[in-house]
Design a protein around this motif. Structure first.
Motif, mmCIF file in Angstrom:
data_model
loop_
_atom_site.group_PDB
_atom_site.id
_atom_site.type_symbol
_atom_site.label_atom_id
_atom_site.label_comp_id
_atom_site.label_asym_id
_atom_site.label_seq_id
_atom_site.Cartn_x
_atom_site.Cartn_y
_atom_site.Cartn_z
ATOM 1 N N PHE A 377 7.204 -10.765 -29.879
ATOM 2 C CA PHE A 377 7.911 -11.711 -29.019
ATOM 3 C C PHE A 377 8.545 -10.996 -27.838
ATOM 4 C CE2 PHE A 377 7.811 -13.655 -33.196
ATOM 5 C CZ PHE A 377 7.384 -14.932 -32.901
ATOM 6 N N THR A 378 8.516 -11.658 -26.684
ATOM 7 C CA THR A 378 9.383 -11.217 -25.593
ATOM 8 C C THR A 378 10.407 -12.346 -25.460
ATOM 9 O OG1 THR A 378 8.182 -12.351 -23.846
ATOM 10 C CG2 THR A 378 7.399 -10.140 -24.415
ATOM 11 N N LYS A 379 11.261 -12.266 -24.451
ATOM 12 C CA LYS A 379 12.294 -13.305 -24.287
ATOM 13 C C LYS A 379 11.663 -14.688 -24.160
ATOM 14 C CE LYS A 379 16.617 -11.960 -22.218
ATOM 15 N NZ LYS A 379 17.222 -11.592 -20.978
ATOM 16 N N SER A 380 10.514 -14.727 -23.439
ATOM 17 C CA SER A 380 9.962 -16.044 -23.122
ATOM 18 C C SER A 380 8.565 -16.285 -23.676
ATOM 19 C CB SER A 380 9.909 -16.191 -21.592
ATOM 20 O OG SER A 380 9.141 -15.117 -21.082
ATOM 21 N N GLU A 381 8.007 -15.281 -24.379
ATOM 22 C CA GLU A 381 6.614 -15.424 -24.803
ATOM 23 C C GLU A 381 6.402 -15.012 -26.252
ATOM 24 O OE1 GLU A 381 3.789 -14.511 -20.967
ATOM 25 O OE2 GLU A 381 4.807 -12.836 -21.912
ATOM 26 N N ILE A 382 5.305 -15.572 -26.812
ATOM 27 C CA ILE A 382 4.809 -15.047 -28.090
ATOM 28 C C ILE A 382 3.491 -14.352 -27.771
ATOM 29 C CG2 ILE A 382 3.720 -17.294 -28.655
ATOM 30 C CD1 ILE A 382 3.974 -16.492 -31.619
ATOM 31 N N ILE A 383 3.284 -13.176 -28.335
ATOM 32 C CA ILE A 383 2.010 -12.461 -28.129
ATOM 33 C C ILE A 383 1.316 -12.378 -29.491
ATOM 34 C CG2 ILE A 383 0.918 -10.357 -27.243
ATOM 35 C CD1 ILE A 383 3.725 -9.809 -25.880
ATOM 36 N N ILE A 384 0.191 -13.103 -29.593
ATOM 37 C CA ILE A 384 -0.573 -13.074 -30.842
ATOM 38 C C ILE A 384 -1.576 -11.932 -30.733
ATOM 39 C CG2 ILE A 384 -2.022 -14.435 -32.415
ATOM 40 C CD1 ILE A 384 -0.993 -16.935 -30.795
ATOM 41 N N SER A 438 -5.977 -10.706 -23.131
ATOM 42 C CA SER A 438 -6.398 -9.371 -22.707
ATOM 43 C C SER A 438 -7.045 -8.660 -23.893
ATOM 44 C CB SER A 438 -5.209 -8.577 -22.196
ATOM 45 O OG SER A 438 -4.251 -8.484 -23.213
ATOM 46 N N VAL A 439 -7.787 -7.604 -23.568
ATOM 47 C CA VAL A 439 -8.497 -6.895 -24.624
ATOM 48 C C VAL A 439 -8.391 -5.386 -24.425
ATOM 49 C CG1 VAL A 439 -10.697 -7.073 -23.367
ATOM 50 C CG2 VAL A 439 -10.747 -6.688 -25.812
ATOM 51 N N GLU A 440 -8.272 -4.682 -25.560
ATOM 52 C CA GLU A 440 -8.345 -3.208 -25.539
ATOM 53 C C GLU A 440 -9.324 -2.840 -26.639
ATOM 54 O OE1 GLU A 440 -4.254 -1.569 -26.071
ATOM 55 O OE2 GLU A 440 -3.726 -3.593 -25.415
ATOM 56 N N SER A 441 -10.159 -1.844 -26.392
ATOM 57 C CA SER A 441 -11.134 -1.500 -27.428
ATOM 58 C C SER A 441 -11.600 -0.064 -27.298
ATOM 59 C CB SER A 441 -12.326 -2.453 -27.325
ATOM 60 O OG SER A 441 -13.192 -2.242 -28.406
ATOM 61 N N ILE A 442 -11.892 0.552 -28.433
ATOM 62 C CA ILE A 442 -12.516 1.886 -28.427
ATOM 63 C C ILE A 442 -13.771 1.777 -29.286
ATOM 64 C CG2 ILE A 442 -12.243 4.328 -29.061
ATOM 65 C CD1 ILE A 442 -9.220 3.963 -28.706
ATOM 66 N N GLN A 443 -14.886 2.181 -28.704
ATOM 67 C CA GLN A 443 -16.158 2.042 -29.421
ATOM 68 C C GLN A 443 -16.093 2.814 -30.751
ATOM 69 O OE1 GLN A 443 -19.580 3.035 -27.072
ATOM 70 N NE2 GLN A 443 -20.892 1.660 -28.253
ATOM 71 N N ASN A 444 -16.609 2.163 -31.768
ATOM 72 C CA ASN A 444 -16.644 2.693 -33.146
ATOM 73 C C ASN A 444 -15.259 2.851 -33.795
ATOM 74 O OD1 ASN A 444 -19.476 2.911 -33.098
ATOM 75 N ND2 ASN A 444 -19.319 4.860 -32.010
ATOM 76 N N ARG A 445 -14.231 2.437 -33.133
ATOM 77 C CA ARG A 445 -12.878 2.525 -33.727
ATOM 78 C C ARG A 445 -12.299 1.137 -33.990
ATOM 79 N NH1 ARG A 445 -10.073 7.249 -32.249
ATOM 80 N NH2 ARG A 445 -8.161 6.301 -33.043
ATOM 81 N N GLY A 446 -12.481 0.228 -33.035
ATOM 82 C CA GLY A 446 -11.949 -1.114 -33.227
ATOM 83 C C GLY A 446 -11.526 -1.784 -31.927
ATOM 84 N N THR A 447 -11.145 -3.042 -32.072
ATOM 85 C CA THR A 447 -10.828 -3.867 -30.904
ATOM 86 C C THR A 447 -9.514 -4.593 -31.138
ATOM 87 O OG1 THR A 447 -13.184 -4.167 -30.556
ATOM 88 C CG2 THR A 447 -11.757 -5.742 -29.453
ATOM 89 N N LYS A 448 -8.783 -4.804 -30.017
ATOM 90 C CA LYS A 448 -7.505 -5.519 -30.130
ATOM 91 C C LYS A 448 -7.437 -6.584 -29.032
ATOM 92 C CE LYS A 448 -2.734 -4.312 -29.271
ATOM 93 N NZ LYS A 448 -1.833 -3.163 -29.201
ATOM 94 N N PHE A 449 -7.387 -7.847 -29.410
ATOM 95 C CA PHE A 449 -7.207 -8.942 -28.449
ATOM 96 C C PHE A 449 -5.745 -9.384 -28.500
ATOM 97 C CE2 PHE A 449 -11.803 -9.258 -28.807
ATOM 98 C CZ PHE A 449 -12.170 -9.616 -27.520
ATOM 99 N N SER A 450 -5.134 -9.614 -27.328
ATOM 100 C CA SER A 450 -3.754 -10.124 -27.286
ATOM 101 C C SER A 450 -3.741 -11.415 -26.482
ATOM 102 C CB SER A 450 -2.828 -9.134 -26.582
ATOM 103 O OG SER A 450 -2.935 -7.878 -27.197
ATOM 104 N N VAL A 451 -3.125 -12.433 -27.081
ATOM 105 C CA VAL A 451 -3.017 -13.724 -26.383
ATOM 106 C C VAL A 451 -1.534 -14.061 -26.236
ATOM 107 C CG1 VAL A 451 -3.675 -16.141 -26.422
ATOM 108 C CG2 VAL A 451 -5.148 -14.465 -27.502
ATOM 109 N N ARG A 452 -1.127 -14.316 -24.986
ATOM 110 C CA ARG A 452 0.293 -14.627 -24.736
ATOM 111 C C ARG A 452 0.453 -16.093 -24.398
ATOM 112 N NH1 ARG A 452 3.372 -10.648 -22.000
ATOM 113 N NH2 ARG A 452 2.502 -8.624 -22.513
#
Ligand code: ADP
Length: 458
Positions: A377-384, A438-452
């Motif tokens: 959480f930020t003051k005004s957002e939820i980040i899933i 937004s997305v962050e990813s490293i090949q063969n390690r994994g992926t992280k999607f963030s939705v605000r």
């Protein structure tokens, strides 16, 4: 022209082209007239100055003989001004003991104007002619230009002081001649006025022409749309041939197997085949739903029922639904459930669709390990945050990942079915609900999607 037409046009290159024409053509006319009038003015200036100097020289030499005789000088001046209408004023001045004396003039009251006296003094002392341009008001109160030439008349006079040099040349009078530039000014003003009128007419004609041609702009737009539709059709055909063929082949194969198993009395085998038929039907259904979503989004026909939604409840429900899929692949699907309820403004179904797409992808593209869902959480957002320990995405693919029909094509993904529409639809839905992905990813390690999403203020 109504406002929707204007809005439509502003989205088109043709509209900008029309505006450019409307601006450029009249500007070209105005610039042309401006430079023409300026050139003309300069030419007239030079010509009139020459003319005034020449006229003064001629008049000066014709008056030379009358200088001594005041009466005949006055007569000569009267005669010249009567016969030359363009002469505005003719004054012969001389100096006696430093004071200016009018020898003859046709300008009552104006004979000793400041300009005349000044120029006369200059011509008298230097023995050179002087020309100047004056701005005066005419009888109608309009400002007009006037050229004034002051020409010294030099005569041979008796030198009483020096016996060796009995005659010497001396300025005996100064002829002041005024020539009016009114006719030229009127001509140039008329030229400028005509040009402005002509420019306005041209502008009007250009606008009329463009209005008449708007239908062609419409055709051009239609043509572009047709090309887009054509491209979409090609995409759809290749997609349909790739993505539909696999489940349809499976559907056909398993349904024939089911029939054969039933005929042979193997009901358990038939039931297993039918569950495979159901999975294939489901994947066809998903594909069709994706395509319908794309069409609705593109045609701006997507109806959102935005209301206050408990986002934690939605995540919990989706995680529960997808747990079976994760279990089938022996993956751990974790969700760190927070305390309490968190509200955002969203469409419940679309929010769930976003979560299903992202968590579903994580399960799909992870062979072993886990998928973790959490929130910050930020003051005004939820980040899933949806993180997995899957195959990851090559860095060069990340900028285009949310593109329509975009799929990562490599040996790791070739056996995994997909349309390349899920992330595009997800991004559109997130943005429709004022969110960001937004997305962050490293090949063969994994992926992280963030939705605000912005939090609903209570
Ligand atoms: P698809 O139907 O191909 O899954 P998507 O639009 O959902 O289409 O995803 C686009 C591409 O992004 C996928 O083809 C895949 O290569 C990549 N991708 C999406 N999510 C993940 C993930 N969690 N891990 C690895 N790759 C992913």
């Amino acid at each position: 022209m109504n406002i929707p037409v204007l809005k439509q046009l502003s989205e088109n290159r043709e509209f900008l082209y029309a505006v450019a024409l409307i601006l450029l053509i009249p500007s070209a006319f105005l610039a042309n007239t401006y430079f023409f009038a300026r050139g003309l003015n300069e030419t007239f200036n030079t010509e009139l100055t020459n003319k005034a100097t020449l006229a003064t020289t001629v008049i000066g030499s014709s008056l030379e003989d009358s200088i001594e005789d005041k009466d005949s000088l006055i007569k000569a001046v009267e005669e010249i001004s009567k016969n030359s209408p363009e002469i505005e004023g003719l004054t012969i001045l001389s100096f006696e003991e430093g004071k200016e004396v009018v020898l003859a003039s046709d300008e009552e009251g104006q004979a000793l104007s400041t300009d005349t006296v000044l120029l006369t003094k200059l011509a008298w002392t230097t023995g050179q002619p002087y020309t100047t341009q004056l701005k005066i008001l005419n009888s109608e109160g309009k400002q007009v230009r006037q050229w004034q030439v002051s020409l010294p008349i030099i005569a041979e006079i008796e030198n009483k002081k020096n016996d060796k040099k009995p005659v010497e040349r001396e300025v005996v009078a100064v002829v002041n001649l005024k020539i009016s530039g009114e006719k030229i000014d009127t001509l140039i003003n008329k030229l400028e006025r005509d040009s402005v009128i002509f420019t306005i007419i041209t502008l009007f004609v250009v606008i009329l022409l463009l209005l008449n041609h708007f239908k062609f702009f419409g055709y051009a737009r239609l043509f572009r749309k047709l090309k887009e539709v054509d491209e979409m059709k090609d995409n759809f055909i290749s997609l349909a041939s790739h993505e539909l063929r696999t489940p349809i082949t499976a559907l056909k194969g398993y349904s024939s197997l089911a029939i054969r198993n039933l005929q042979e009395g193997n009901t358990q085998g038939a039931s297993q085949d039918m569950s495979k038929v159901s999975i294939s039907a489901e994947s066809i259904n998903n594909l069709i739903n994706d395509l319908l979503d794309v069409t609705r989004i593109e045609q701006k026909r997507l109806n959102l029922e935005v209301k206050e939604v408990d986002v934690i409840q939605s995540i919990t429900e989706v995680v529960q639904e997808l747990k079976i899929q994760a279990d089938q692949k022996s993956l751990t699907l974790n969700y760190s459930l927070p305390q309490g309820r968190v509200f955002i403004l969203a469409d419940t179904q679309k929010l769930k669709q976003i979560l299903v797409n992202l968590i579903g992808n994580s399960i799909k593209y992870t062979q072993k390990g886990s998928v973790n869902v959490s929130q910050k959480f930020t003051k005004s957002e939820i980040i899933i945050v949806i993180e997995d320990t899957g195959i990851g995405i090559p860095a060069e693919e990340l900028p285009n990942l949310f593109g329509k029909f975009h799929r990562v094509r490599n040996t790791q993904t070739e056996k995994i079915q997909g349309t390349g529409l899920g992330l595009w639809i997800t991004k559109q839905l997130v943005e429709f609900m004022n969110g960001k992905i937004s997305v962050e990813s490293i090949q063969n390690r994994g992926t992280k999607f963030s939705v605000r999403f912005p939090l609903k203020k209570s």
